[in-house]
Write a protein that holds these residues in place. Sequence first.
Motif, PDB file in Angstrom:
ATOM      1  N   UNK A   3     -41.721  50.889  72.716  1.00 53.40           N
ATOM      2  CA  UNK A   3     -40.631  51.636  72.100  1.00 53.40           C
ATOM      3  C   UNK A   3     -41.082  52.954  71.509  1.00 53.40           C
ATOM      4  N   UNK A   4     -40.483  53.310  70.380  1.00 51.78           N
ATOM      5  CA  UNK A   4     -40.709  54.611  69.754  1.00 51.78           C
ATOM      6  C   UNK A   4     -42.171  54.834  69.384  1.00 51.78           C
ATOM      7  N   UNK A   5     -42.838  53.787  68.919  1.00 51.31           N
ATOM      8  CA  UNK A   5     -44.249  53.933  68.527  1.00 51.31           C
ATOM      9  C   UNK A   5     -45.091  54.284  69.749  1.00 51.31           C
ATOM     10  N   UNK A   6     -44.849  53.582  70.862  1.00 50.21           N
ATOM     11  CA  UNK A   6     -45.605  53.870  72.079  1.00 50.21           C
ATOM     12  C   UNK A   6     -45.255  55.253  72.622  1.00 50.21           C
ATOM     13  N   UNK A   7     -43.985  55.658  72.533  1.00 46.74           N
ATOM     14  CA  UNK A   7     -43.590  56.992  72.987  1.00 46.74           C
ATOM     15  C   UNK A   7     -44.270  58.068  72.148  1.00 46.74           C
ATOM     16  N   UNK A   8     -44.358  57.837  70.841  1.00 53.12           N
ATOM     17  CA  UNK A   8     -45.042  58.788  69.964  1.00 53.12           C
ATOM     18  C   UNK A   8     -46.521  58.867  70.328  1.00 53.12           C
ATOM     19  N   UNK A   9     -47.138  57.710  70.581  1.00 56.32           N
ATOM     20  CA  UNK A   9     -48.545  57.705  70.973  1.00 56.32           C
ATOM     21  C   UNK A   9     -48.771  58.471  72.262  1.00 56.32           C
ATOM     22  N   UNK A  10     -47.874  58.315  73.220  1.00 53.35           N
ATOM     23  CA  UNK A  10     -47.974  59.026  74.489  1.00 53.35           C
ATOM     24  C   UNK A  10     -47.860  60.534  74.263  1.00 53.35           C
ATOM     25  N   UNK A  11     -46.913  60.944  73.409  1.00 56.03           N
ATOM     26  CA  UNK A  11     -46.734  62.369  73.113  1.00 56.03           C
ATOM     27  C   UNK A  11     -47.947  62.943  72.387  1.00 56.03           C
ATOM     28  N   UNK A  12     -48.541  62.158  71.486  1.00 53.14           N
ATOM     29  CA  UNK A  12     -49.682  62.647  70.709  1.00 53.14           C
ATOM     30  C   UNK A  12     -50.906  62.877  71.590  1.00 53.14           C
ATOM     31  N   UNK A  13     -51.044  62.134  72.691  1.00 61.18           N
ATOM     32  CA  UNK A  13     -52.155  62.385  73.611  1.00 61.18           C
ATOM     33  C   UNK A  13     -52.063  63.794  74.183  1.00 61.18           C
ATOM     34  N   UNK A  14     -50.858  64.195  74.535  1.00 64.12           N
ATOM     35  CA  UNK A  14     -50.648  65.546  75.056  1.00 64.12           C
ATOM     36  C   UNK A  14     -50.915  66.586  73.984  1.00 64.12           C
ATOM     37  N   UNK A  15     -50.444  66.333  72.779  1.00 61.66           N
ATOM     38  CA  UNK A  15     -50.650  67.299  71.695  1.00 61.66           C
ATOM     39  C   UNK A  15     -52.117  67.404  71.314  1.00 61.66           C
ATOM     40  N   UNK A  16     -52.860  66.302  71.421  1.00 62.25           N
ATOM     41  CA  UNK A  16     -54.305  66.371  71.182  1.00 62.25           C
ATOM     42  C   UNK A  16     -54.962  67.260  72.219  1.00 62.25           C
ATOM     43  N   UNK A  17     -54.541  67.129  73.476  1.00 61.46           N
ATOM     44  CA  UNK A  17     -55.078  67.970  74.550  1.00 61.46           C
ATOM     45  C   UNK A  17     -54.796  69.440  74.259  1.00 61.46           C
ATOM     46  N   UNK A  18     -53.569  69.761  73.851  1.00 57.50           N
ATOM     47  CA  UNK A  18     -53.231  71.143  73.520  1.00 57.50           C
ATOM     48  C   UNK A  18     -54.058  71.642  72.346  1.00 57.50           C
ATOM     49  N   UNK A  19     -54.269  70.781  71.358  1.00 56.48           N
ATOM     50  CA  UNK A  19     -55.078  71.174  70.200  1.00 56.48           C
ATOM     51  C   UNK A  19     -56.509  71.479  70.579  1.00 56.48           C
ATOM     52  N   UNK A  20     -57.061  70.706  71.537  1.00 55.30           N
ATOM     53  CA  UNK A  20     -58.435  70.932  71.968  1.00 55.30           C
ATOM     54  C   UNK A  20     -58.589  72.280  72.674  1.00 55.30           C
ATOM     55  N   UNK A  21     -57.641  72.622  73.561  1.00 59.11           N
ATOM     56  CA  UNK A  21     -57.837  73.833  74.353  1.00 59.11           C
ATOM     57  C   UNK A  21     -57.335  75.094  73.635  1.00 59.11           C
ATOM     58  N   UNK A  22     -56.351  74.949  72.735  1.00 55.46           N
ATOM     59  CA  UNK A  22     -55.793  76.123  72.065  1.00 55.46           C
ATOM     60  C   UNK A  22     -56.251  76.262  70.608  1.00 55.46           C
ATOM     61  N   UNK A  23     -56.853  75.201  70.053  1.00 53.93           N
ATOM     62  CA  UNK A  23     -57.122  75.189  68.621  1.00 53.93           C
ATOM     63  C   UNK A  23     -55.941  74.538  67.916  1.00 53.93           C
ATOM     64  N   UNK A  24     -56.204  73.910  66.776  1.00 46.24           N
ATOM     65  CA  UNK A  24     -55.166  73.132  66.114  1.00 46.24           C
ATOM     66  C   UNK A  24     -54.009  74.002  65.638  1.00 46.24           C
ATOM     67  N   UNK A  25     -54.296  75.206  65.154  1.00 44.11           N
ATOM     68  CA  UNK A  25     -53.204  76.046  64.641  1.00 44.11           C
ATOM     69  C   UNK A  25     -52.267  76.470  65.771  1.00 44.11           C
ATOM     70  N   UNK A  26     -52.840  77.029  66.848  1.00 42.07           N
ATOM     71  CA  UNK A  26     -51.998  77.476  67.959  1.00 42.07           C
ATOM     72  C   UNK A  26     -51.379  76.285  68.678  1.00 42.07           C
ATOM     73  N   UNK A  27     -52.124  75.189  68.785  1.00 39.74           N
ATOM     74  CA  UNK A  27     -51.563  73.990  69.404  1.00 39.74           C
ATOM     75  C   UNK A  27     -50.360  73.473  68.641  1.00 39.74           C
ATOM     76  N   UNK A  28     -50.420  73.536  67.306  1.00 37.54           N
ATOM     77  CA  UNK A  28     -49.284  73.112  66.475  1.00 37.54           C
ATOM     78  C   UNK A  28     -48.093  74.040  66.669  1.00 37.54           C
ATOM     79  N   UNK A  29     -48.358  75.341  66.809  1.00 40.47           N
ATOM     80  CA  UNK A  29     -47.267  76.295  67.049  1.00 40.47           C
ATOM     81  C   UNK A  29     -46.599  76.021  68.399  1.00 40.47           C
ATOM     82  N   UNK A  30     -47.408  75.694  69.413  1.00 40.12           N
ATOM     83  CA  UNK A  30     -46.850  75.375  70.734  1.00 40.12           C
ATOM     84  C   UNK A  30     -45.972  74.133  70.648  1.00 40.12           C
TER      85      UNK A  30
END
Length: 426
Positions: free
Chosen positions: A382-409
């Motif tokens: 459910x929602x918890x698993x969907x959030x976990x799936x989304x956070x994997x993508x956001x972690x990837x964005x944070x790694x390549x863009x930096x946490x500040x720019x990744x958060x803005x994206x």
Amino acid sequence: MVEKHKIVIVGGGVAGLDLATQLGRRAPDAFSVTLIDREPSHVWKPMLHTIAAGTQDAEIQGTSYMVHAAAKGFVFHPGEVIAIDRSPRHVRLAPLILHGEETLPARAVQYDSLILAAGSKANDFGTPGVKKHCLTIDSRADAIAFNDRLRARLLKALSERRVLSVAIVGGGATGVELAAELIQIADVVEHFGATGARKQMHVTLIEAGNRILAPFPERISHEAQRSLEALGIVVRTSAKVSSAEPGGLVLGSGEQVAAELKVWAAGVQAPEFCEKIEGLKRTMNHQLSVGPTLVTDDPHIFAIGDCASFTQAGDDRPLPTTAQVAFQQSVYLSKYLLPMIKQRPVPGFRYHDFGSLVALGRYDAYGSLGRVGIFKGGFIRGKIAQLGHALLYRRHQGRIHGMFRGSLIWLLDVLSRRVRPSGRFS
């Protein structure tokens, strides 16, 4: 002036772009970092099925390699690798053709250390008709091409008031998630006025094994199949495809499965150039065998992600071809590649299973918590698993863009969903 040590990375996927970004930031003046990819921009591979279905837009979710390289301190070379020459140490690229014209000639990129992070493609196992009649979604270009065809065929089916049949071969995460996304895009189209679109989309998922999502715990396989069937998707297990034809697929039993669009998402195979590298040990699927430091039989060539095969001590089979494995191998090399180049001793790579997640569009999601932590082997949905799936993508964005720019994206994505129609179907 001392010539810089040339680090060349082939493949800008989950592992390749992350590694190029980290090394570009950390590499001293004595090193240069070059990334090679045939695509102009990066899309997180676990998101390709959403682009194929049209629930996400490749342009919005993409990262331009050239722009990113300039910002992160590495060089980007566009082109498709056709061969690796171990002596001299060259990566040979095919001519770059854009809009029917040769933009760049065939050329070679020299390396001192080469990291192959070229990913994988579906494996048709020599099944007759697959190359001619089936589509794949192994790359950004594949996903866009499939979406273009899907939109045209669905609009035509709606105008003619008939069913559009889609068959997906392969009950792994890609096939399962694509099936759910196809139902979601039909719901989106119906929401915007195409009454009956859901009923006019018929999706069949075919798996040769006795259950879908075979690498996942059995509970997730069973729950996911029930959810897919509740969406109206026909799930066929223990059904091997013997051939593909213009009008559908033929199963080993002789039964025919009618399908106007056919997607092959089964099997894993490394790119063809991996098979052609002389003198390196590889598997039947062209994956390059690597040791504990992810180096091949050639001390100047490393391999990570789907194009590599590595069996940890104590295991009886190689690591799975997942984004999680590729990411952890990138983290390892970003930390230890430079010491290895300087011939310093380093610890071997060790994979940690943090669990698996599969998302069925906006309808549901399932996950296991892996073998580490205090909730070993736990089940979430459910929602918890969907959030976990989304956070994997956001972690990837944070790694390549930096946490500040990744958060803005991330914020821009949220705002974009508020003001733009859901789905790409115009």
